[in-house]
Design a protein around this motif. Structure first.
Motif, PDB file in Angstrom:
ATOM      1  N   CYS A  69      -8.910   3.712 -48.312  1.00 23.61           N
ATOM      2  CA  CYS A  69      -9.948   4.696 -48.023  1.00 23.61           C
ATOM      3  C   CYS A  69      -9.333   5.861 -47.236  1.00 23.61           C
ATOM      4  N   GLN A  70      -9.826   7.064 -47.512  1.00 26.34           N
ATOM      5  CA  GLN A  70      -9.389   8.257 -46.786  1.00 26.34           C
ATOM      6  C   GLN A  70     -10.568   8.827 -46.005  1.00 26.34           C
ATOM      7  N   SER A  71     -10.315   9.247 -44.776  1.00 25.10           N
ATOM      8  CA  SER A  71     -11.370   9.767 -43.915  1.00 25.10           C
ATOM      9  C   SER A  71     -12.026  10.996 -44.538  1.00 25.10           C
ATOM     10  N   ILE A  72     -13.354  11.084 -44.399  1.00 28.10           N
ATOM     11  CA  ILE A  72     -14.070  12.270 -44.877  1.00 28.10           C
ATOM     12  C   ILE A  72     -14.032  13.385 -43.831  1.00 28.10           C
ATOM     13  N   GLU A  73     -13.503  13.077 -42.640  1.00 34.46           N
ATOM     14  CA  GLU A  73     -13.436  14.064 -41.568  1.00 34.46           C
ATOM     15  C   GLU A  73     -12.024  14.558 -41.304  1.00 34.46           C
ATOM     16  N   ASN A  74     -11.022  13.684 -41.496  1.00 34.47           N
ATOM     17  CA  ASN A  74      -9.632  14.040 -41.231  1.00 34.47           C
ATOM     18  C   ASN A  74      -8.762  13.463 -42.343  1.00 34.47           C
ATOM     19  N   PRO A  75      -8.242  14.309 -43.250  1.00 36.49           N
ATOM     20  CA  PRO A  75      -7.460  13.821 -44.397  1.00 36.49           C
ATOM     21  C   PRO A  75      -6.202  13.059 -44.008  1.00 36.49           C
ATOM     22  N   SER A  76      -5.776  13.147 -42.739  1.00 35.44           N
ATOM     23  CA  SER A  76      -4.578  12.428 -42.308  1.00 35.44           C
ATOM     24  C   SER A  76      -4.879  10.982 -41.926  1.00 35.44           C
ATOM     25  N   GLN A  77      -6.163  10.644 -41.802  1.00 36.58           N
ATOM     26  CA  GLN A  77      -6.546   9.289 -41.406  1.00 36.58           C
ATOM     27  C   GLN A  77      -6.938   8.463 -42.630  1.00 36.58           C
ATOM     28  N   TRP A  78      -6.293   7.307 -42.770  1.00 36.80           N
ATOM     29  CA  TRP A  78      -6.540   6.414 -43.898  1.00 36.80           C
ATOM     30  C   TRP A  78      -6.864   5.014 -43.372  1.00 36.80           C
ATOM     31  N   LEU A  79      -7.518   4.255 -44.211  1.00 34.64           N
ATOM     32  CA  LEU A  79      -7.893   2.885 -43.887  1.00 34.64           C
ATOM     33  C   LEU A  79      -7.567   1.986 -45.077  1.00 34.64           C
ATOM     34  N   ILE A  80      -6.804   0.939 -44.816  1.00 37.02           N
ATOM     35  CA  ILE A  80      -6.510  -0.067 -45.849  1.00 37.02           C
ATOM     36  C   ILE A  80      -7.161  -1.376 -45.413  1.00 37.02           C
ATOM     37  N   THR A  81      -8.016  -1.925 -46.260  1.00 35.61           N
ATOM     38  CA  THR A  81      -8.601  -3.236 -45.982  1.00 35.61           C
ATOM     39  C   THR A  81      -8.185  -4.200 -47.084  1.00 35.61           C
ATOM     40  N   SER A  82      -7.932  -5.426 -46.697  1.00 36.14           N
ATOM     41  CA  SER A  82      -7.588  -6.446 -47.687  1.00 36.14           C
ATOM     42  C   SER A  82      -8.271  -7.752 -47.326  1.00 36.14           C
ATOM     43  N   GLU A  83      -8.549  -8.539 -48.345  1.00 38.15           N
ATOM     44  CA  GLU A  83      -9.163  -9.848 -48.130  1.00 38.15           C
ATOM     45  C   GLU A  83      -8.208 -10.921 -48.625  1.00 38.15           C
ATOM     46  N   TRP A  84      -8.143 -12.015 -47.840  1.00 33.22           N
ATOM     47  CA  TRP A  84      -7.249 -13.127 -48.147  1.00 33.22           C
ATOM     48  C   TRP A  84      -8.031 -14.434 -48.119  1.00 33.22           C
ATOM     49  N   GLU A  85      -7.566 -15.407 -48.879  1.00 39.08           N
ATOM     50  CA  GLU A  85      -8.248 -16.689 -48.941  1.00 39.08           C
ATOM     51  C   GLU A  85      -8.342 -17.344 -47.575  1.00 39.08           C
ATOM     52  N   SER A  86      -7.326 -17.145 -46.742  1.00 38.03           N
ATOM     53  CA  SER A  86      -7.316 -17.652 -45.370  1.00 38.03           C
ATOM     54  C   SER A  86      -6.175 -16.953 -44.642  1.00 38.03           C
ATOM     55  N   ALA A  87      -6.060 -17.212 -43.345  1.00 30.36           N
ATOM     56  CA  ALA A  87      -5.034 -16.530 -42.558  1.00 30.36           C
ATOM     57  C   ALA A  87      -3.600 -16.981 -42.859  1.00 30.36           C
ATOM     58  N   PRO A  88      -3.327 -18.292 -43.055  1.00 33.41           N
ATOM     59  CA  PRO A  88      -1.932 -18.709 -43.233  1.00 33.41           C
ATOM     60  C   PRO A  88      -1.172 -17.997 -44.349  1.00 33.41           C
ATOM     61  N   PRO A  89      -1.730 -17.826 -45.573  1.00 31.22           N
ATOM     62  CA  PRO A  89      -0.933 -17.127 -46.593  1.00 31.22           C
ATOM     63  C   PRO A  89      -0.664 -15.672 -46.233  1.00 31.22           C
ATOM     64  N   PHE A  90      -1.633 -15.012 -45.563  1.00 38.17           N
ATOM     65  CA  PHE A  90      -1.389 -13.640 -45.135  1.00 38.17           C
ATOM     66  C   PHE A  90      -0.261 -13.586 -44.110  1.00 38.17           C
ATOM     67  N   LEU A  91      -0.297 -14.473 -43.112  1.00 42.75           N
ATOM     68  CA  LEU A  91       0.732 -14.462 -42.074  1.00 42.75           C
ATOM     69  C   LEU A  91       2.099 -14.793 -42.647  1.00 42.75           C
ATOM     70  N   ALA A  92       2.136 -15.722 -43.605  1.00 39.95           N
ATOM     71  CA  ALA A  92       3.407 -16.060 -44.237  1.00 39.95           C
ATOM     72  C   ALA A  92       4.004 -14.837 -44.924  1.00 39.95           C
ATOM     73  N   TRP A  93       3.139 -14.019 -45.528  1.00 42.55           N
ATOM     74  CA  TRP A  93       3.621 -12.822 -46.215  1.00 42.55           C
ATOM     75  C   TRP A  93       3.977 -11.711 -45.237  1.00 42.55           C
ATOM     76  N   VAL A  94       3.074 -11.408 -44.293  1.00 39.89           N
ATOM     77  CA  VAL A  94       3.279 -10.253 -43.419  1.00 39.89           C
ATOM     78  C   VAL A  94       4.461 -10.483 -42.475  1.00 39.89           C
ATOM     79  N   ASN A  95       4.816 -11.737 -42.196  1.00 40.78           N
ATOM     80  CA  ASN A  95       5.935 -12.031 -41.305  1.00 40.78           C
ATOM     81  C   ASN A  95       7.243 -12.278 -42.051  1.00 40.78           C
TER      82      ASN A  95
END
Length: 383
Positions: A69-95
């Motif tokens: 997502c990109q801010s409608i007020e400031n084009p330099s501000q972005w937002l990334i959201t993601s959904e995961w089945e649970s925390a462990p697989p995300f942590l295994a990947w992000v680390n």
């Protein structure tokens, strides 16, 4: 990539203790929010880098979906959201080292990022309206914390330099504990195990603000420069990219915290290092978390608080013990009391030895292997 099975997590969800204030092992779905500040004029470059990244992330086990997502007020501000089945697989990947390399193209066009992780507790509307809470794998109840954020860093130094590094790390002046009106450093505990260093910090308020505050303190900067020649992996703190990569790899997140009902100001702080076999770090942390959740209900337990930190195959358990490790005895201090859990623990540890499972005094020997050497433990005056 380290993974964990769903069955133990489901078991922990049903038996979760009210004294567990933090855990990634309850099986709930995870929502990750990444706030991004992009350099002016680099929006298209950022979008292209993200599209390449999201194609790779889509194949990561446990990943469900993401949005940019990109801010409608400031084009330099972005937002990334993601959904995961649970925390462990995300942590295994992000680390993982895979993630460090995967996100590298983003950093040339990003001024700042902030990552937030949330378990899904409730949701309304859409498909959720017709699904039972159990089917949606929602967190069963809100956790009640103490307002303290726990985080750790770990790195290794050149063999033979351990005494020199320990002296440097023990002798520095404490930084100013007050970060701002809402953030304060509460406690810093530093331990060594062989040539591995673990620095655990406790912060009340904003962890990121506290980490940046500490990095700017001249006494801390002097210590970091002093240990540079002894590090196994080179870094240049004057190079933002070199510093970012080093501290990204050094991050050792807290994955579970439990506090017993009773307290004792005379409790001693100790750290135990559990080097896991390849791909078994998350399962080992989960096993320790199950034990700590159950042990917290025992009013006679000598362990008053326990925080488990885990990244890849490094697992560290920070415990506050009434009377110290020797008075507590090896089994309560080490972790699993159940013979089956103790036996599984030996199969998950990397250096437990091939005959550990047949050893008549497993817990005593494992405690001797896991015990870390304290270097310093400092609290702010009004923590």
């Amino acid at each position: 990539m380290t993974t964990t099975s769903s069955a133990p997590a489901d078991l922990l969800t049903r038996q979760v203790s009210q004294r567990v204030s933090q855990s990634v092992f309850d099986g709930s779905r995870l929502r990750v929010v990444l706030l991004v500040d992009v350099y002016d004029g680099a929006q298209q470059q950022f979008l292209e880098a993200y599209e390449q990244l999201c194609n790779q992330v889509a194949s990561v086990p446990g990943h469900v979906s993401d949005q940019l997502c990109q801010s409608i007020e400031n084009p330099s501000q972005w937002l990334i959201t993601s959904e995961w089945e649970s925390a462990p697989p995300f942590l295994a990947w992000v680390n993982s080292e895979e993630h460090v390399q995967m996100v590298e193209p983003l950093h040339s066009c990003v001024r700042d990022t902030r990552s937030l992780r949330f378990n899904v507790v409730r949701e309304t509307g859409g498909p959720a309206a017709d699904a039972a809470a159990g089917d949606r794998r929602l967190q069963a109840a809100p956790r009640i914390g103490d307002g303290v954020i726990r985080h750790a860093l770990t790195f290794t130094v050149k063999p033979g330099s351990e005494k020199t590094v320990a002296k440097i790390l023990a002798d520095y002046a404490s930084p100013e504990p007050k970060v701002d009106d809402t953030t304060r450093l509460c406690r810093t505990s530093l331990f060594m195990h062989g040539n591995r260093v673990v620095r655990a910090i406790e912060v009340r308020g904003d962890l990121l603000a506290a980490l940046r505050h500490v990095a700017r303190q001249p006494e801390v900067r002097a210590v970091e420069e002093a240990i540079n020649p002894y590090l196994e992996h080179d870094r240049d703190l004057d190079d933002p990219e070199s510093a970012r990569v080093f501290f990204t790899r050094a991050a050792l997140p807290a994955v579970h915290h439990v506090t017993a009902e009773q307290d004792d100001p005379r409790a001693e702080r100790h750290a135990l290092y559990y080097p896991a076999r390849p791909e078994q770090g998350m399962r080992l942390a989960e096993l320790l978390a199950q034990h700590d959740a159950a042990a917290a209900e025992d009013t006679h337990s000598p362990v008053l608080r326990s925080t488990i930190f885990q990244r890849d195959d490094v697992v560290v358990r920070l415990i506050d013990v009434r009377g110290g490790l020797n008075a507590a005895g090896p089994a309560p201090a080490l972790g699993p009391l159940d013979p089956a859990q103790a036996a599984e623990l030996t199969t998950l540890l990397d250096d437990a030895g091939p005959s550990a499972a047949q050893d008549g005094d497993i817990t005593r020997r494992l405690l001797d292997l896991a015990r870390m050497t304290p270097v310093t433990d400092r609290r702010s005056p009004d923590a």
